[in-house]
Design a protein around this motif. Structure first.
Motif, short mmCIF file in Angstrom:
data_model
loop_
_atom_site.label_atom_id
_atom_site.label_comp_id
_atom_site.label_asym_id
_atom_site.label_seq_id
_atom_site.Cartn_x
_atom_site.Cartn_y
_atom_site.Cartn_z
N GLU A 139 -13.58 -29.63 -83.09
CA GLU A 139 -14.89 -29.29 -82.52
C GLU A 139 -15.69 -28.43 -83.50
OE1 GLU A 139 -16.65 -27.27 -78.38
OE2 GLU A 139 -14.51 -27.20 -78.85
N ILE A 140 -16.99 -28.71 -83.58
CA ILE A 140 -17.92 -27.91 -84.36
C ILE A 140 -18.90 -27.27 -83.37
CG2 ILE A 140 -19.66 -27.92 -86.18
CD1 ILE A 140 -18.34 -30.50 -87.23
N VAL A 141 -19.06 -25.94 -83.47
CA VAL A 141 -19.86 -25.18 -82.52
C VAL A 141 -20.88 -24.35 -83.30
CG1 VAL A 141 -19.76 -23.57 -80.56
CG2 VAL A 141 -17.79 -25.01 -81.08
N ASN A 142 -22.09 -24.23 -82.78
CA ASN A 142 -23.08 -23.36 -83.42
C ASN A 142 -22.51 -21.95 -83.60
OD1 ASN A 142 -24.94 -25.40 -83.64
ND2 ASN A 142 -26.11 -24.80 -81.83
N TYR A 143 -22.89 -21.29 -84.67
CA TYR A 143 -22.22 -20.06 -85.10
C TYR A 143 -22.17 -18.98 -84.02
CZ TYR A 143 -20.85 -15.99 -87.75
OH TYR A 143 -20.18 -14.88 -88.18
N THR A 144 -23.30 -18.68 -83.40
CA THR A 144 -23.33 -17.59 -82.41
C THR A 144 -22.36 -17.86 -81.27
OG1 THR A 144 -25.64 -17.12 -82.96
CG2 THR A 144 -24.82 -16.27 -80.86
N ALA A 145 -22.35 -19.11 -80.78
CA ALA A 145 -21.42 -19.47 -79.70
C ALA A 145 -19.98 -19.41 -80.19
CB ALA A 145 -21.75 -20.87 -79.17
N TRP A 146 -19.75 -19.78 -81.43
CA TRP A 146 -18.38 -19.77 -81.98
C TRP A 146 -17.81 -18.36 -82.02
CZ3 TRP A 146 -16.40 -17.63 -86.56
CH2 TRP A 146 -15.10 -18.01 -86.89
N THR A 147 -18.65 -17.38 -82.34
CA THR A 147 -18.15 -15.99 -82.45
C THR A 147 -17.63 -15.47 -81.11
OG1 THR A 147 -20.35 -15.05 -82.04
CG2 THR A 147 -19.72 -15.44 -84.34
N LYS A 148 -18.03 -16.12 -80.00
CA LYS A 148 -17.62 -15.66 -78.67
C LYS A 148 -16.38 -16.40 -78.16
CE LYS A 148 -22.46 -14.67 -77.66
NZ LYS A 148 -23.65 -15.08 -76.88
N GLY B 293 -8.78 -25.45 -84.17
CA GLY B 293 -9.48 -26.73 -84.04
C GLY B 293 -10.95 -26.60 -83.72
N ARG B 294 -11.49 -25.37 -83.73
CA ARG B 294 -12.91 -25.14 -83.45
C ARG B 294 -13.54 -24.42 -84.64
NH1 ARG B 294 -10.70 -24.66 -78.04
NH2 ARG B 294 -11.86 -26.07 -76.66
N HIS B 295 -14.63 -24.96 -85.14
CA HIS B 295 -15.20 -24.49 -86.40
C HIS B 295 -16.69 -24.18 -86.23
CE1 HIS B 295 -11.51 -25.99 -88.32
NE2 HIS B 295 -11.65 -27.02 -87.50
N PRO B 296 -17.18 -23.19 -86.97
CA PRO B 296 -18.59 -22.80 -86.83
C PRO B 296 -19.53 -23.64 -87.69
CG PRO B 296 -17.50 -21.31 -88.33
CD PRO B 296 -16.44 -22.27 -87.85
N LEU B 297 -20.72 -23.88 -87.15
CA LEU B 297 -21.83 -24.45 -87.92
C LEU B 297 -22.87 -23.35 -88.08
CD1 LEU B 297 -23.32 -26.90 -89.20
CD2 LEU B 297 -24.37 -27.26 -86.95
N MET B 298 -23.12 -22.96 -89.30
CA MET B 298 -24.06 -21.85 -89.55
C MET B 298 -25.18 -22.30 -90.47
SD MET B 298 -21.51 -19.57 -91.98
CE MET B 298 -20.03 -19.88 -91.04
N ASP B 299 -26.31 -21.60 -90.37
CA ASP B 299 -27.40 -21.87 -91.31
C ASP B 299 -27.11 -21.16 -92.63
OD1 ASP B 299 -28.14 -19.16 -90.97
OD2 ASP B 299 -29.58 -19.67 -89.41
N ASN C 153 -22.41 -13.35 -95.61
CA ASN C 153 -20.97 -13.07 -95.54
C ASN C 153 -20.52 -12.70 -94.13
OD1 ASN C 153 -20.23 -13.57 -98.26
ND2 ASN C 153 -21.23 -11.64 -98.84
N ALA C 154 -21.11 -13.38 -93.14
CA ALA C 154 -20.71 -13.18 -91.75
C ALA C 154 -19.28 -13.69 -91.55
CB ALA C 154 -21.68 -13.92 -90.83
N GLU C 155 -18.73 -13.38 -90.39
CA GLU C 155 -17.37 -13.80 -90.05
C GLU C 155 -17.24 -15.32 -90.18
OE1 GLU C 155 -14.24 -13.52 -86.27
OE2 GLU C 155 -16.38 -13.12 -85.98
N ARG C 156 -16.09 -15.76 -90.67
CA ARG C 156 -15.88 -17.19 -90.88
C ARG C 156 -14.53 -17.63 -90.33
NH1 ARG C 156 -17.72 -17.75 -97.23
NH2 ARG C 156 -19.68 -16.60 -97.03
N HIS C 157 -14.42 -18.95 -90.17
CA HIS C 157 -13.13 -19.55 -89.85
C HIS C 157 -12.27 -19.48 -91.12
CE1 HIS C 157 -10.16 -22.68 -88.89
NE2 HIS C 157 -10.51 -22.54 -87.62
N PRO C 158 -10.98 -19.27 -90.98
CA PRO C 158 -10.14 -19.10 -92.19
C PRO C 158 -10.01 -20.35 -93.05
CG PRO C 158 -8.78 -19.12 -90.20
CD PRO C 158 -10.20 -19.03 -89.75
N THR C 159 -10.20 -21.54 -92.48
CA THR C 159 -9.93 -22.75 -93.28
C THR C 159 -11.08 -23.75 -93.36
OG1 THR C 159 -8.97 -23.89 -91.35
CG2 THR C 159 -7.45 -22.65 -92.78
N GLN C 160 -12.06 -23.72 -92.44
CA GLN C 160 -13.10 -24.75 -92.47
C GLN C 160 -14.37 -24.23 -91.80
OE1 GLN C 160 -12.66 -28.52 -90.16
NE2 GLN C 160 -12.59 -29.51 -92.17
#
Length: 657
Positions: free
Chosen positions: A391-400, A406-412, A419-426
């Motif tokens: 799953e790919i989720v918009n960044y703000t929603a992903w942080t919550k 299996g869930r990854h952020p989509l950020m602008d 250098n905001a928080e990131r997923h460790p692998t993707q």
């Protein structure tokens, strides 16, 4: 190496060609891109041919091609032409010639244009490898000249135009022996005949480089343009087509991948879409492809010039990328399905993207068109996803989200560069060409978790996205990239054609690691209709990947569009074969109406089903005939037996729901 084949890789500009007059309907130059098709009725059936021609004209055909396999059919073209004129139709007719120079010489005196195939006009194909030295090869060219010159002189005398139409699957043994089964071989096959024409000061020529393999087809046309210029030959108009494209959605997608990719770069003066359907169904598809470019130059936003083309446009090579989990490097291009507008997603909703939930067994099954990722926007799925789906989720929603496996952020790009928080692998970064700044490129070089999601609002979309890839390659950035495209309120056919062109053109050049067809430009619908749209876009994504030969997820049917030579009902037979074999993932089956479109035309099919007589079928393994005269009522069973012998047959599985 000279990589020039297009007037411009960034601005829409049609290639300037000679104007060739074909019965008062000129092609090339500043004339509109013309639409044509081919009859399927027996050429000796004058009234049947005329009635079909009229249906084709009313559907939009500006030229009509009719097969002339012998002198009697060539002579009957005059009767067809006269009857059309009597009914008030003056459409130019084109004689389609294979193997029979004498029929071509008759037709050239009677109608407006003849099509000859260099691979079989003066050669008999025996699938033999022959060693030639320069002297023996020149002797072969002299033999071809002697056979071809009479037709050239007749065409010149009568003002008849000619198409020199090379087909990938019917290259002569001589060409294959020297150049191999390559785009260069296709081009050289045509150039041999063009040089003879120019020596006779005959220039009313249109050229085609058709193949069922879209990569080969695109590379051959590009190389042809480059070679014509390199040799100082005339800039002849191009007839575009993907041969044996197939039927229905697959045929339309495959045609658009090949034809649309060339139209984007200003190549092409007449188009034929080869579908295994009635010929009047082809013209609207061709016209829809052409219409996209009518006002392209005025609507397109400027794109900066390309200083260095970092790829070879005449040969497929996958862009080198870093592997980020299951994206990039040697992984097949991935499919991302857009579920971002669905509210309260349920297990059953995932059926629309190929993941079927069985209530009885309480488990998921994935079919051959199962998406690799789902994009859910601002609302993450509230249940555990099936294996094989992320799953790919918009960044703000992903942080919550608490559970991020299996869930990854989509950020602008701004968020990414902060250098905001990131997923460790993707991590997925949404960017346009204007956001590919030096700062972003430098950060991407150091980040082994990044996946770019490239998108554009430019009307000239494919060239702008290609420019993005060139910038990445030229700056040493190996980040894998997914292409995101979205389309507004278009017809389903237009969405198929536009997406296949925009994404397919990049896949053909090895530049793309995945596709996301977005829904944001479409009107919001009720959930059942929304799911239907999601399913259509998911299937379209897989269809584009298959048509570009970059991910084989289903059986491929290389079926000819039928003509007056066809010895059985192609549409009915193709449907019958598809019904029994469409679960054979990655197997390629050629279905040809006659021996002219037989083993050669099937090119790289694994198996062939070819008409050789009334109710008689020949079965092929590759280009080798295995059974020569199978009764038609047993032929599909024996085809399946042949597949079984090779251990490629699997029994169809009916998934529980």
């Amino acid at each position: 190496m000279n990589k020039t084949y297009s007037p411009s890789l960034v601005a829409y500009e049609r290639r300037k060609t000679r104007v060739v007059n074909i019965g008062g309907v000129p092609v090339g130059g500043d004339n509109p891109i013309r639409v044509q098709s081919m009859t399927t009725v027996d050429t000796m059936d004058t009234l049947g041919s005329v009635e079909q021609c009229i249906r084709m004209i009313e559907a939009g055909c500006e030229y009509i091609r009719i097969t002339a396999p012998s002198i009697k059919e060539a002579e009957n073209l005059k009767n067809i032409k006269d009857e059309l004129k009597r009914r008030g139709y003056s459409v130019p007719l084109i004689a389609d010639i294979h193997f029979t120079p004498n029929a071509a010489e008759v037709a050239a005196r009677l109608i407006e244009k003849v099509r000859v195939n260099p691979g079989n006009y003066a050669d008999k194909k025996k699938f033999q490898v022959i060693e030639y030295d320069d002297v023996s090869y020149q002797a072969e060219l002299d033999r071809i000249r002697e056979r071809f010159e009479p037709l050239v002189r007749i065409c010149k005398e009568y003002g008849t135009a000619m198409r020199i139409g090379t087909n990938h699957g019917s290259l002569s043994d001589r060409i294959l022996s020297r150049y191999g089964d390559t785009p260069l071989g296709m081009v050289e096959s045509a150039l041999e005949f063009i040089r003879i024409c120019e020596a006779e000061a005959y220039y009313d020529i249109v050229i085609s480089m058709k193949a069922s393999n879209t990569q080969v087809m695109v590379q051959a046309y590009r190389l042809l343009v480059q070679k014509l210029e390199e040799e100082g030959l005339q800039p002849y108009p191009l007839h575009l087509g993907v041969t044996e494209a197939g039927e229905a959605e697959d045929g339309r997608i495959k045609s658009a991948v090949g034809i649309g990719t060339l139209l984007e770069d200003g190549l092409g003066d007449t188009v034929r879409v080869s579908l295994t359907e009635a010929p009047e169904a082809e013209a609207p598809v061709a016209q829809a492809l052409i219409n996209r470019y009518t006002h392209r130059a005025e609507k397109a936003q400027p794109i900066e010039p390309i200083c260095h083309v970092p790829i070879n446009p005449f040969q497929y090579h996958r862009r080198e990328t870093t592997e980020v989990e299951n994206i990039g490097a040697l992984n097949v291009p991935r499919v991302v399905a857009d579920l971002s507008r669905l509210q309260d997603v349920k297990y059953a909703d995932l059926k629309s993207v190929g993941h079927l939930y069985s209530m009885l067994l309480d488990k998921f099954n994935m079919n051959d068109l199962g998406a690799d990722f789902i994009y859910t926007g601002d609302t993450a799925i509230n249940f555990m996803l099936p294996n094989g789906l992320q799953e790919i989720v918009n960044y703000t929603a992903w942080t919550k989200i608490q559970e991020r496996k299996g869930r990854h952020p989509l950020m602008d790009t701004a968020t990414y560069l902060s250098n905001a928080e990131r997923h460790p692998t993707q991590n997925f970064i949404l960017a346009t060409i204007h956001e590919l700044t030096p700062e972003l490129l430098e950060q991407l070089k150091r980040d082994i978790t990044a996946v770019l999601v490239l998108h554009t609002h430019n009307e000239h979309a494919m060239p702008e996205l290609r420019k993005c890839f060139f910038r990445l390659v030229n700056n040493g950035v190996q980040t894998p990239c997914i292409i995101k495209r979205a389309y507004g309120q278009l017809t389903p056919d237009e969405v198929q054609l536009y997406a296949a062109t925009d994404v397919g053109g990049l896949l053909i050049d090895g530049l793309c690691d995945g596709v996301l067809l977005g829904t944001e430009l479409l009107p919001l619908q009720e959930k059942p209709e929304e799911l239907q749209t999601i399913e259509q876009l998911n299937n379209l994504s897989f269809g584009i990947l298959q048509a570009a030969r970059t991910r084989m997820s289903k059986t491929e049917y290389i079926s000819c569009p039928s003509c007056g030579r066809t010895l059985f009902d192609l549409q009915e037979t193709t449907a019958m074969i598809r019904k029994r074999t469409d679960h054979l993932k990655g197997v390629k089956i050629g279905i040809m109406g006659c021996i002219v479109n037989g083993p050669g035309e099937m090119a790289d099919a694994d198996y062939g089903y070819v008409g050789v007589g009334k109710d008689k079928i020949a079965l092929y393994r590759g280009q080798n005939v295995i059974k020569k005269a199978v009764p038609a009522d047993r032929a599909v069973d024996e085809l399946i037996d042949l597949i079984r012998e090779d251990d490629k047959w699997i029994e169809p599985i009916h998934l529980e729901e």
